[in-house]
Write an enzyme that holds these catalytic residues in place. Structure first.
Site, PDB file in Angstrom:
ATOM      1  CB  SER A  23       0.223  31.203  34.358  1.00  0.00           C
ATOM      2  OG  SER A  23       1.245  30.510  35.057  1.00  0.00           O
TER       3      SER A  23
ATOM      4  CG  HIS B 139      -0.061  28.391  30.961  1.00  0.00           C
ATOM      5  ND1 HIS B 139       0.173  27.974  29.663  1.00  0.00           N
ATOM      6  CD2 HIS B 139       1.139  28.742  31.461  1.00  0.00           C
ATOM      7  CE1 HIS B 139       1.454  28.089  29.394  1.00  0.00           C
ATOM      8  NE2 HIS B 139       2.076  28.551  30.471  1.00  0.00           N
TER       9      HIS B 139
ATOM     10  CG  ASP C  36       3.948  28.251  33.592  1.00  0.00           C
ATOM     11  OD1 ASP C  36       4.218  28.087  32.388  1.00  0.00           O
ATOM     12  OD2 ASP C  36       3.261  29.202  34.019  1.00  0.00           O
TER      13      ASP C  36
ATOM     14  CG  MET D  22       9.302  26.324  35.622  1.00  0.00           C
ATOM     15  SD  MET D  22       9.549  27.909  36.415  1.00  0.00           S
ATOM     16  CE  MET D  22       8.295  28.879  35.574  1.00  0.00           C
TER      17      MET D  22
ATOM     18  CG  HIS E  69       5.048  26.375  29.155  1.00  0.00           C
ATOM     19  ND1 HIS E  69       5.224  27.712  29.478  1.00  0.00           N
ATOM     20  CD2 HIS E  69       6.086  26.039  28.353  1.00  0.00           C
ATOM     21  CE1 HIS E  69       6.329  28.146  28.902  1.00  0.00           C
ATOM     22  NE2 HIS E  69       6.882  27.157  28.221  1.00  0.00           N
TER      23      HIS E  69
ATOM     24  CG  MET F 187       9.291  26.447  30.691  1.00  0.00           C
ATOM     25  SD  MET F 187       8.690  27.829  31.661  1.00  0.00           S
ATOM     26  CE  MET F 187       7.194  27.086  32.309  1.00  0.00           C
TER      27      MET F 187
ATOM     28  CG  MET G 294       8.835  31.288  26.290  1.00  0.00           C
ATOM     29  SD  MET G 294       7.616  31.016  27.595  1.00  0.00           S
ATOM     30  CE  MET G 294       7.886  32.350  28.727  1.00  0.00           C
TER      31      MET G 294
ATOM     32  N   GLY H 247      10.896  31.078  33.306  1.00  0.00           N
ATOM     33  CA  GLY H 247      11.420  30.774  34.637  1.00  0.00           C
ATOM     34  C   GLY H 247      10.644  31.434  35.761  1.00  0.00           C
ATOM     35  CG  PHE H 248      11.658  33.745  37.679  1.00  0.00           C
ATOM     36  CD1 PHE H 248      11.733  33.202  38.958  1.00  0.00           C
ATOM     37  CD2 PHE H 248      12.769  33.659  36.847  1.00  0.00           C
ATOM     38  CE1 PHE H 248      12.906  32.604  39.408  1.00  0.00           C
ATOM     39  CE2 PHE H 248      13.952  33.051  37.284  1.00  0.00           C
ATOM     40  CZ  PHE H 248      14.018  32.530  38.571  1.00  0.00           C
ATOM     41  N   GLY H 249       7.193  34.172  36.945  1.00  0.00           N
ATOM     42  CA  GLY H 249       6.055  35.031  36.643  1.00  0.00           C
ATOM     43  C   GLY H 249       6.426  36.479  36.962  1.00  0.00           C
ATOM     44  N   GLY H 250       5.586  37.407  36.540  1.00  0.00           N
ATOM     45  CA  GLY H 250       5.749  38.801  36.935  1.00  0.00           C
ATOM     46  C   GLY H 250       6.859  39.570  36.258  1.00  0.00           C
TER      47      GLY H 250
ATOM     48  CG  ASP I  32       3.732  31.751  28.965  1.00  0.00           C
ATOM     49  OD1 ASP I  32       3.403  32.519  29.877  1.00  0.00           O
ATOM     50  OD2 ASP I  32       4.139  30.583  29.150  1.00  0.00           O
ATOM     51  N   GLY I  33       3.904  35.426  28.994  1.00  0.00           N
ATOM     52  CA  GLY I  33       4.841  36.223  29.779  1.00  0.00           C
ATOM     53  C   GLY I  33       4.566  37.713  29.694  1.00  0.00           C
ATOM     54  N   GLY I  34       4.275  38.309  30.845  1.00  0.00           N
ATOM     55  CA  GLY I  34       4.085  39.757  30.888  1.00  0.00           C
ATOM     56  C   GLY I  34       2.828  40.260  30.205  1.00  0.00           C
TER      57      GLY I  34
ATOM     58  N   GLY J  30      -0.424  35.307  34.232  1.00  0.00           N
ATOM     59  CA  GLY J  30      -0.207  34.857  35.598  1.00  0.00           C
ATOM     60  C   GLY J  30      -0.478  35.975  36.586  1.00  0.00           C
TER      61      GLY J  30
HETATM   62  C1  DX5 Z   1       7.152  31.905  32.715  1.00  0.00           C
HETATM   63  C2  DX5 Z   1       5.915  31.078  32.543  1.00  0.00           C
HETATM   64  C3  DX5 Z   1       4.701  31.905  32.410  1.00  0.00           C
HETATM   65  C4  DX5 Z   1       4.412  32.766  33.612  1.00  0.00           C
HETATM   66  C5  DX5 Z   1       3.592  33.939  33.178  1.00  0.00           C
HETATM   67  O1  DX5 Z   1       8.267  31.109  32.664  1.00  0.00           O
HETATM   68  O2  DX5 Z   1       5.988  30.261  31.406  1.00  0.00           O
HETATM   69  O3  DX5 Z   1       3.566  31.124  32.084  1.00  0.00           O
HETATM   70  O4  DX5 Z   1       3.732  32.075  34.631  1.00  0.00           O
HETATM   71  O5  DX5 Z   1       3.432  34.801  34.252  1.00  0.00           O
HETATM   72  P1  DX5 Z   1       3.179  36.359  34.047  1.00  0.00           P
HETATM   73  O6  DX5 Z   1       1.884  36.471  33.292  1.00  0.00           O
HETATM   74  O7  DX5 Z   1       3.105  36.877  35.452  1.00  0.00           O
HETATM   75  O8  DX5 Z   1       4.340  36.895  33.264  1.00  0.00           O
HETATM   76 ZN    ZN Z   2       4.067  29.228  30.721  1.00  0.00          ZN
END
Ligand code: DX5
Ligand code: ZN
Length: 217
Positions: free
Chosen positions: A7, A32, A34, A36, A65, A67, A136, A141-144, A174-176, A196
């Site tokens: 991502s 990927h 993202d 938003m 993706h 959002m 999801m 909304g956020f990475g990490g 997707d996520g974590g 990500g």
């Molecule tokens: C979150 C995004 C994800 C995000 C994943 O809203 O859709 O794609 O970038 O990031 P990580 O892998 O750091 O959770």
């Molecule tokens: Zn995503």
């Protein structure tokens, strides 16, 4: 299938071209992207001009993706910007069937994303029309953020639904996602893992992508 989609939300935007080139040279499969809007999710990332710029350097498919609210207003713009697939949220769209047909008519693959609280059963009557289902595993909304463990059960349930219907949709998580949970997710039935922070905050992103793919060294 075991595909990896780094991502770019976690990339260094000042050196985006370098990060894109790293992904080009790695074993990753998709980019990927993202998008938003600060309305569907409490964050704003990037939009059409950035996707267009990424497309110029990316030598692998762009997995977009969305959002955003009212995603159907922007399918054409993202298709023109170079999206190879467009995934929008179930929770952001009333007429999913129409939206899926709109994406396909643009010559782009169509995906639907589900928030952590949305059961996979809501897709029963649209599944056979989909190229992709994105589950999801954090709140978008956020990475990490931290991976939500219940996702394994959702992947397994969705895999069963796909088999029962003889459908061809890929399951994307997707996520974590990281090197600790990637194998279990593929074992549960996931086809594509988005990563990500695990990739872009790694000291050796190429090696991390290799490990995420679960290939033998
Ligand atoms: C979150 C995004 C994800 C995000 C994943 O809203 O859709 O794609 O970038 O990031 P990580 O892998 O750091 O959770
Ligand atoms: Zn995503």
């Amino acid at each position: 299938m075991n595909l990896i989609a780094p991502s770019l939300l976690s990339a260094d935007f000042l050196r985006l071209e370098d990060d894109i080139e790293m992904v080009n040279q790695s074993e990753a499969d998709w980019f990927h992207c993202d998008v938003m809007d600060g309305r569907f999710v409490p964050n704003i990332s990037f939009g059409i001009p950035v996707v267009q710029a990424i497309k110029k350097k990316a030598r692998k498919p762009l997995d977009v993706h969305l959002m955003i609210v009212e995603p159907e207003k922007y399918f054409e713009a993202f298709a023109k910007a170079g999206a190879d697939d467009i995934t929008f949220h179930y929770e952001a769209c009333t007429h999913i069937h129409r939206a899926v047909q709109q994406i396909k008519a643009l010559g782009v693959k169509a995906g639907v994303a589900l928030n952590p609280h949305t059961p996979v059963a809501v897709l029963e009557d649209i599944l056979s029309d989909l190229d992709l289902v994105l589950l999801m595993s954090v709140n978008p909304g956020f990475g990490g953020q931290q991976f939500i463990g219940r996702t394994y059960e959702k992947v397994k349930k969705l895999r069963l639904m796909i088999e029962e219907q003889n459908a061809t949709a890929l399951i994307e998580v997707d996520g974590g996602v990281n090197t600790q949970n990637a194998k279990a997710l593929f074992d549960a039935g996931a086809d594509v893992l988005v990563a990500g922070n695990a990739v872009f905050k790694s000291e050796n992103p190429i090696e991390t992508i290799h490990q995420l793919k679960q290939e033998q060294s």
